[in-house]
Design an enzyme around this catalytic site. Structure first.
Site, PDB file in Angstrom:
ATOM      1  N   HIS A 225       0.767  -0.656   0.101  1.00  0.00           N
ATOM      2  CA  HIS A 225       0.012  -0.543  -0.508  1.00  0.00           C
ATOM      3  C   HIS A 225       0.732   0.962   0.138  1.00  0.00           C
ATOM      4  O   HIS A 225       1.962   1.195   0.703  1.00  0.00           O
ATOM      5  CB  HIS A 225      -0.804  -0.253   1.448  1.00  0.00           C
ATOM      6  CG  HIS A 225      -1.461   1.662   1.839  1.00  0.00           C
ATOM      7  ND1 HIS A 225      -2.323   2.842   1.091  1.00  0.00           N
ATOM      8  CD2 HIS A 225      -1.105   2.368   2.724  1.00  0.00           C
ATOM      9  CE1 HIS A 225      -2.129   3.568   1.758  1.00  0.00           C
ATOM     10  NE2 HIS A 225      -2.142   2.454   2.347  1.00  0.00           N
ATOM     11  N   TYR A 259      -6.008   9.133   2.177  1.00  0.00           N
ATOM     12  CA  TYR A 259      -5.751   9.752   3.316  1.00  0.00           C
ATOM     13  C   TYR A 259      -4.815  10.494   3.502  1.00  0.00           C
ATOM     14  O   TYR A 259      -3.105  10.871   2.773  1.00  0.00           O
ATOM     15  CB  TYR A 259      -5.922   8.920   3.643  1.00  0.00           C
ATOM     16  CG  TYR A 259      -4.763   8.172   4.193  1.00  0.00           C
ATOM     17  CD1 TYR A 259      -3.996   8.318   4.865  1.00  0.00           C
ATOM     18  CD2 TYR A 259      -4.964   6.609   3.822  1.00  0.00           C
ATOM     19  CE1 TYR A 259      -2.688   7.135   5.308  1.00  0.00           C
ATOM     20  CE2 TYR A 259      -3.768   5.578   4.058  1.00  0.00           C
ATOM     21  CZ  TYR A 259      -2.642   6.199   4.508  1.00  0.00           C
ATOM     22  OH  TYR A 259      -1.968   4.810   5.188  1.00  0.00           O
ATOM     23  N   ASP A 550     -27.701 -19.799  18.326  1.00  0.00           N
ATOM     24  CA  ASP A 550     -28.915 -20.118  18.893  1.00  0.00           C
ATOM     25  C   ASP A 550     -29.084 -21.757  17.257  1.00  0.00           C
ATOM     26  O   ASP A 550     -28.455 -21.651  17.019  1.00  0.00           O
ATOM     27  CB  ASP A 550     -30.606 -19.864  18.283  1.00  0.00           C
ATOM     28  CG  ASP A 550     -30.581 -19.400  17.422  1.00  0.00           C
ATOM     29  OD1 ASP A 550     -29.207 -19.118  16.580  1.00  0.00           O
ATOM     30  OD2 ASP A 550     -31.737 -18.524  17.361  1.00  0.00           O
TER      31      ASP A 550
HETATM   32  C1  LIG Z   1       1.459   2.220   4.448  1.00  0.00           C
HETATM   33  C2  LIG Z   1       0.977   1.693   5.823  1.00  0.00           C
HETATM   34  C3  LIG Z   1       0.258   2.462   6.179  1.00  0.00           C
HETATM   35  C4  LIG Z   1      -0.540   2.490   7.081  1.00  0.00           C
HETATM   36  N1  LIG Z   1      -1.664   3.674   8.340  1.00  0.00           N
HETATM   37  C5  LIG Z   1      -2.263   2.544   8.857  1.00  0.00           C
HETATM   38  C6  LIG Z   1      -2.891   3.871   9.077  1.00  0.00           C
HETATM   39  O1  LIG Z   1      -2.924   4.502   9.011  1.00  0.00           O
HETATM   40  N2  LIG Z   1      -3.503   3.751  10.548  1.00  0.00           N
HETATM   41  C7  LIG Z   1      -3.595   2.059  11.546  1.00  0.00           C
HETATM   42  O2  LIG Z   1      -4.639   1.997  12.142  1.00  0.00           O
HETATM   43  N3  LIG Z   1      -2.955   1.142  10.729  1.00  0.00           N
HETATM   44  C8  LIG Z   1      -2.508   1.707   9.674  1.00  0.00           C
HETATM   45  N4  LIG Z   1      -1.783   0.097   8.437  1.00  0.00           N
HETATM   46  C9  LIG Z   1      -1.445  -0.799   9.232  1.00  0.00           C
HETATM   47  C10 LIG Z   1      -0.793  -0.994  10.202  1.00  0.00           C
HETATM   48  O3  LIG Z   1       0.017  -1.285   9.824  1.00  0.00           O
HETATM   49  C11 LIG Z   1      -0.540  -2.566  10.300  1.00  0.00           C
HETATM   50  O4  LIG Z   1      -2.434  -3.498  10.408  1.00  0.00           O
HETATM   51  C12 LIG Z   1      -0.491  -2.871  11.946  1.00  0.00           C
HETATM   52  O5  LIG Z   1       1.260  -1.897  12.270  1.00  0.00           O
HETATM   53  C13 LIG Z   1       0.276  -4.091  12.296  1.00  0.00           C
HETATM   54  O6  LIG Z   1       0.378  -4.859  13.720  1.00  0.00           O
HETATM   55  P1  LIG Z   1       0.788  -5.643  13.389  1.00  0.00           P
HETATM   56  O7  LIG Z   1       1.524  -5.547  15.115  1.00  0.00           O
HETATM   57  O8  LIG Z   1      -0.017  -6.870  13.740  1.00  0.00           O
HETATM   58  O9  LIG Z   1       2.198  -6.596  13.061  1.00  0.00           O
HETATM   59  P2  LIG Z   1       3.994  -5.944  13.178  1.00  0.00           P
HETATM   60  O10 LIG Z   1       3.393  -4.596  12.788  1.00  0.00           O
HETATM   61  O11 LIG Z   1       3.846  -6.242  10.758  1.00  0.00           O
HETATM   62  O12 LIG Z   1       4.608  -7.153  13.593  1.00  0.00           O
HETATM   63  C14 LIG Z   1       4.383  -8.208  13.642  1.00  0.00           C
HETATM   64  C15 LIG Z   1       6.180  -8.386  14.462  1.00  0.00           C
HETATM   65  O13 LIG Z   1       6.272 -10.023  14.060  1.00  0.00           O
HETATM   66  C16 LIG Z   1       8.054 -10.304  13.748  1.00  0.00           C
HETATM   67  N5  LIG Z   1       7.727 -11.782  13.691  1.00  0.00           N
HETATM   68  C17 LIG Z   1       7.036 -12.047  11.882  1.00  0.00           C
HETATM   69  N6  LIG Z   1       7.689 -12.879  11.899  1.00  0.00           N
HETATM   70  C18 LIG Z   1       8.368 -13.211  12.965  1.00  0.00           C
HETATM   71  C19 LIG Z   1       9.001 -14.413  13.580  1.00  0.00           C
HETATM   72  N7  LIG Z   1       8.700 -15.852  12.742  1.00  0.00           N
HETATM   73  N8  LIG Z   1       9.995 -15.019  14.172  1.00  0.00           N
HETATM   74  C20 LIG Z   1       9.720 -13.441  15.727  1.00  0.00           C
HETATM   75  N9  LIG Z   1       9.638 -12.870  14.691  1.00  0.00           N
HETATM   76  C21 LIG Z   1       8.543 -12.533  13.667  1.00  0.00           C
HETATM   77  C22 LIG Z   1       7.457  -8.982  12.862  1.00  0.00           C
HETATM   78  O14 LIG Z   1       9.612  -8.892  12.825  1.00  0.00           O
HETATM   79  C23 LIG Z   1       6.828  -7.880  13.973  1.00  0.00           C
HETATM   80  O15 LIG Z   1       7.792  -7.438  14.195  1.00  0.00           O
HETATM   81  C24 LIG Z   1      -0.731   1.008   7.664  1.00  0.00           C
HETATM   82  C25 LIG Z   1      -0.001  -0.176   7.089  1.00  0.00           C
HETATM   83  C26 LIG Z   1       0.986   0.637   5.978  1.00  0.00           C
HETATM   84  C27 LIG Z   1       2.103  -1.131   5.248  1.00  0.00           C
END
Ligand SMILES: Cc1cc2nc3c(=O)[nH]c(=O)nc-3n(C[C@H](O)[C@H](O)[C@H](O)COP(=O)(O)OP(=O)(O)OC[C@H]3O[C@@H](n4cnc5c(N)ncnc54)[C@H](O)[C@@H]3O)c2cc1C
Length: 822
Positions: A225, A259, A550
């Site tokens: 994105h 946005y 239900d």
């Molecule tokens: C460009 C962009 C703009 C966005 N803007 C918004 C916004 O304005 N508002 C909003 O609400 N959301 C927004 N989002 C969405 C939002 O950023 C994500 O949905 C959110 O940050 C996800 O959080 P998370 O903790 O699930 O994942 P992440 O932050 O990706 O964390 C997952 C973690 O798991 C770790 N991990 C993965 N696999 C392993 C493994 N095997 N072993 C150990 N660690 C592992 C990774 O290193 C990572 O740190 C945006 C996303 C993008 C890309």
């Protein structure tokens, strides 16, 4: 030594950090959070998220998650620096359709207690002076929306959780999940084994990979994105500083899928207007030194994809003409087939949970619910739209996940009608009657892959024959979408003659084995140990007495039951219960079977001559079933009626389906039988006050609040899940009730989720609604304060307009049940 379970959280993004915080806040201190990236900036989606938080959502649950995130982040800080900047949110409309939709959205906000108002062009310009007002028609202003500083919030949450005993380990990659005897025992990492009783994967868009480690299919698709930040915008110079960052409201220009937010004296722009860009994890950039601009979740910016949106942005915000795009990237995050998050425990490996596909916006709310599930066994906010088990099997297939998740990306800011069906994939599941329905001009909508007739064009000529009191009034443009006045004909014929309804799309589950009866008895509120041939409408509760589902349970044999259920969540519930017993098998038989509801005052005239079974009132009583043959087709006929008329649900296996349809259809011709669709069905069921789980009630509601106390029979049975809650002193004293309303003007049909005002104040919201063809006026069910007497005036807000309605005693049709019991 800690006495609480050892929890390993995989992922220290906004979800994992919030979860560690929520668990430790509840006294679970043996929490280890592992991340493959460095801490606190791990390089996941959170590390670059611009953090716009718009709270209002069609889903009550999602709105409540967001509101909790706002409340929680407002109270977080890191060394005096904010984690939530409540600049407000402004969503602007450039088309009349969008402006109308903003009014609809304002209604959702009102229903959820989020302050928001639709404001005119001048007010939009006043609130966001960079905007050229000549492009817009108005906006929705939500003062409590704002900016989450996601990466900083992670730091604050890590510090707080660590202060309560949690351990965070960066640069530790989880490579496997250790398990024994169907339970997790730990995680394998590139630095050795970390023992655990519970593992929660908060791995964001890496979630599929983690799920695969325990054979769990996690239906999400990583998509890129685009996000850009401009150079300095002269008009912003001197307005903000590095710490404050933003003072203007966060801005959505959804008609162009865009946005905006301020970054000090620059503007950040996010776009969903580009082609969907699925990302394979193998393509992720290798990043050894994560920084704000170098992360595995950031792909190189593809400028061409953004070019049209840069032009659009400069039209809306002319100040951008004085600057350029400074940086841009294609950031990765998760999309799912229906846009909802994925929460739940593996069906096969106990103790392995996931909390993925979660936005920053909903992160604290989701984490709180997961912590409540783990610690208390129950989330205070209902989660049926978030459960990873809500999907049918085909919806877990890679192709389906890829196609529908991309569709969700494309439609993310579209104005979507509540009845709007998927355009693709279609014809995934068709009942055996499909060919006949097509011949009759069925207009199909889609539900969980099933093609379901909404009405039949073949009935169109009958509209002219409708008696005047059955003629439906004209509808407004929105409620007329995916609707036809033909539904009135189908309702009329059901109430006055006989109609055939395809009920195949409802989930049917076979529960069999020596322990089947005892298992169902323990899971539900009704008495299950009844004679073979009994059918019981019953509730599955959670321990707190909230309604999990239900169910209609038919006893087909001493050890054989057919459960009419609401969907995959019930299958999951029953399968888990069966796994605990060891002598019960649970099978989803929906695909191999089919069902026709034959209902109406002439139903007996239609069916009885086709069978040797005694279908008289005495021969097969209400809520009894019989296995017999109809026109030579082996069937199970259950005397039930969701539409409130005499008749039977007639089940057979799929192979016989078309034959059954043909036999009934031919026999019905002299009686004026019609095929009838879901539109008529929904109208008739609301006239009878029959609730629909998920829409009308969920785990947030007790049977007594939902008007389903009659299905709770503690005196007839032993222990069951939720017994203590529903028999506790005061359990029946309710403060809110699912309340029946009729619309005063006789024609304004609402569709659900609208706010309801009592004495001019928002007091609840509509759950289900339809035009009641028999009573000649629209019906709405709504959650409202208990004790509103029939005749109490209320007001429903419909696209910002008042629709006057009145509390009615229910059911609206046939309270004596004379039509069914004849
Ligand atoms: C460009 C962009 C703009 C966005 N803007 C918004 C916004 O304005 N508002 C909003 O609400 N959301 C927004 N989002 C969405 C939002 O950023 C994500 O949905 C959110 O940050 C996800 O959080 P998370 O903790 O699930 O994942 P992440 O932050 O990706 O964390 C997952 C973690 O798991 C770790 N991990 C993965 N696999 C392993 C493994 N095997 N072993 C150990 N660690 C592992 C990774 O290193 C990572 O740190 C945006 C996303 C993008 C890309």
């Amino acid at each position: 030594m800690s006495t609480t379970p050892r929890v390993v959280v995989i992922g220290a993004g906004i979800v994992g950090a919030n979860l560690a915080d929520e668990l430790t806040a509840r006294g679970w201190t043996d929490v280890t959070v592992l991340d493959q990236g460095p801490l606190p900036l791990t390089g996941g989606s959170t590390s670059h998220a611009p953090g716009l938080v718009f709270q209002t959502n069609a889903s009550k649950t999602m709105s409540e998650f967001a509101s909790y995130t706002v409340e929680k982040f407002l109270a977080l800080e890191v060394d005096g620096a904010w984690c939530f900047n409540q600049v407000g949110g402004l969503e602007v409309a450039t088309t009349p359709e969008r402006l109308a939709d903003l009014h609809r959205k304002q209604g959702w906000a009102a229903a959820r207690g989020i302050p928001a108002e639709v404001v005119d062009v001048d007010e939009c310009a006043r609130r966001h002076p960079l905007m050229d007002p000549s492009w817009i028609l108005g906006g929705l202003h939500t003062p409590t929306d704002g900016l989450a500083k996601a990466a900083r919030a992670v730091t604050a949450l890590i510090r707080r959780a660590e202060s309560r005993g949690a351990v965070f380990r960066g640069s530790t990659r989880v490579t496997g999940v250790a398990q024994q005897g169907g339970r997790v025992t730990g995680v394998e990492t590139d630095h050795g084994l970390v023992p655990a009783d519970i593992v929660v994967s908060c791995a964001g868009f890496w979630g599929r990979e983690l799920g695969e480690m325990v054979g769990m299919r996690v239906p999400l698709l990583p998509l890129a994105h685009q996000y850009v930040v401009t150079g300095q915008v002269p008009d912003l110079v001197g307005r903000n500083d590095e710490l404050v960052e933003a003072r203007l409201p966060i801005l959505r220009h959804q008609d162009q899928d865009l946005y905006y937010r301020e970054h000090h004296d620059r503007i950040g722009i996010g776009s969903y207007a580009h082609r969907p860009m699925p990302v394979s994890l193998a393509e992720l950039p290798e990043v050894s030194d994560v920084s704000e601009s170098r992360q595995p979740s950031m792909l190189p910016f593809t400028e061409d994809d953004f070019a049209p949106q840069w032009e659009e942005s400069r039209l809306l915000l002319p100040s951008l003409n004085d600057t350029k795009i400074d940086t841009g990237f294609n950031g990765i995050f998760s999309f799912t087939p229906d846009g909802g998050p994925l929460v739940g425990e593996s069906a096969d490996v106990a103790g392995f949970w996931i909390a993925e596909a979660v936005w920053v916006t909903h992160s604290a709310g989701v984490a709180r619910s997961v912590a409540q599930l783990l610690v208390d066994g129950r989330s205070e906010i209902e989660l049926h739209g978030c459960s990873v088990h809500r999907f049918e099997e085909f919806q877990l297939a890679d192709d389906y996940v890829a196609e529908t998740s991309q569709q969700n990306f494309v439609e993310i800011y579209d104005v979507v009608h509540p009845l709007q069906p998927k355009l693709s994939p279609r014809d995934v599941r068709t009942s055996p009657f499909h060919a006949r329905q097509t011949e009759l001009g069925a207009v199909f909508l889609e539900a969980r892959g099933w093609e379901r007739p909404q009405w039949y064009e073949a009935n169109a000529p009958l509209v002219a024959e409708l008696p005047p009191e059955w003629q439906p009034p004209a509808r407004d443009a929105w409620s007329a979408r995916f609707h036809s006045p033909i539904a009135a004909v189908e309702a009329w014929r059901t109430r006055t003659a006989v109609a055939m309804y395809d009920m195949t799309s409802l989930t049917r589950i076979e529960v069999a084995g020596p322990g089947a009866c005892a298992m169902l008895d323990r899971l539900t509120t009704g008495k299950m140990d009844k004679s073979v041939g009994s059918v019981t409408y019953t509730l599955a509760l959670d321990e707190a007495g909230g309604i999990r589902s239900d169910l209609t349970v038919a006893r087909l044999g001493a050890e054989l039951f057919q459960v009419g259920a609401n969907g995959p969540l019930d299958l999951d519930l029953l399968r888990r219960a069966a796994a605990r017993t060891g002598d019960v098998t649970v099978r989803d038989v929906s695909g191999g079977t089919c069902c026709i509801g034959v209902w109406g005052p002439l139903a007996r005239d239609l069916v009885a001559p086709l069978t040797s079974a005694d279908l008289s009132h005495e021969g097969l009583k209400f809520f009894r079933c019989v296995q017999t043959e109809i026109g030579g087709v082996p069937v199970t006929a259950m005397r039930l009626s969701y539409v409130g008329e005499l008749g039977w649900e007639i089940y057979t296996t799929a192979g016989y389906g078309q034959r059954l349809w043909d036999v009934l259809w031919r026999a019905g011709q002299p009686l004026g039988v019609v095929a009838a669709g879901r539109a008529a069905f929904n109208s008739l069921r609301l006239e009878k006050g029959y609730r629909s789980w998920g829409a009308d009630m969920t785990t947030e509601h007790s049977p007594y609040e939902a008007g389903l106390g009659f299905a709770v029979r503690p005196s007839t049975k032993g222990d069951f899940v939720g017994r203590d809650a529903v028999t506790a002193p005061g359990a029946q004293d309710v403060t809110r009730s699912l309340t029946c309303l009729t619309v005063d003007d006789g024609r304004s049909v609402v569709l659900g989720h609208e706010p309801v005002l009592v004495d001019g104040e928002p007091a609840g919201y509509v759950t289900s609604a339809a035009f009641g063809h028999t009573i000649g006026r629209p019906i709405a069910y709504a959650w409202l304060p208990a004790g509103l007497a029939p005749g109490t005036p209320v007001e429903i807000r419909w696209f910002g307009h008042p629709v006057r309605a009145t509390v009615a005693s229910e059911p609206l049709v046939d309270p004596e049940m004379a039509r069914i019991r004849r």
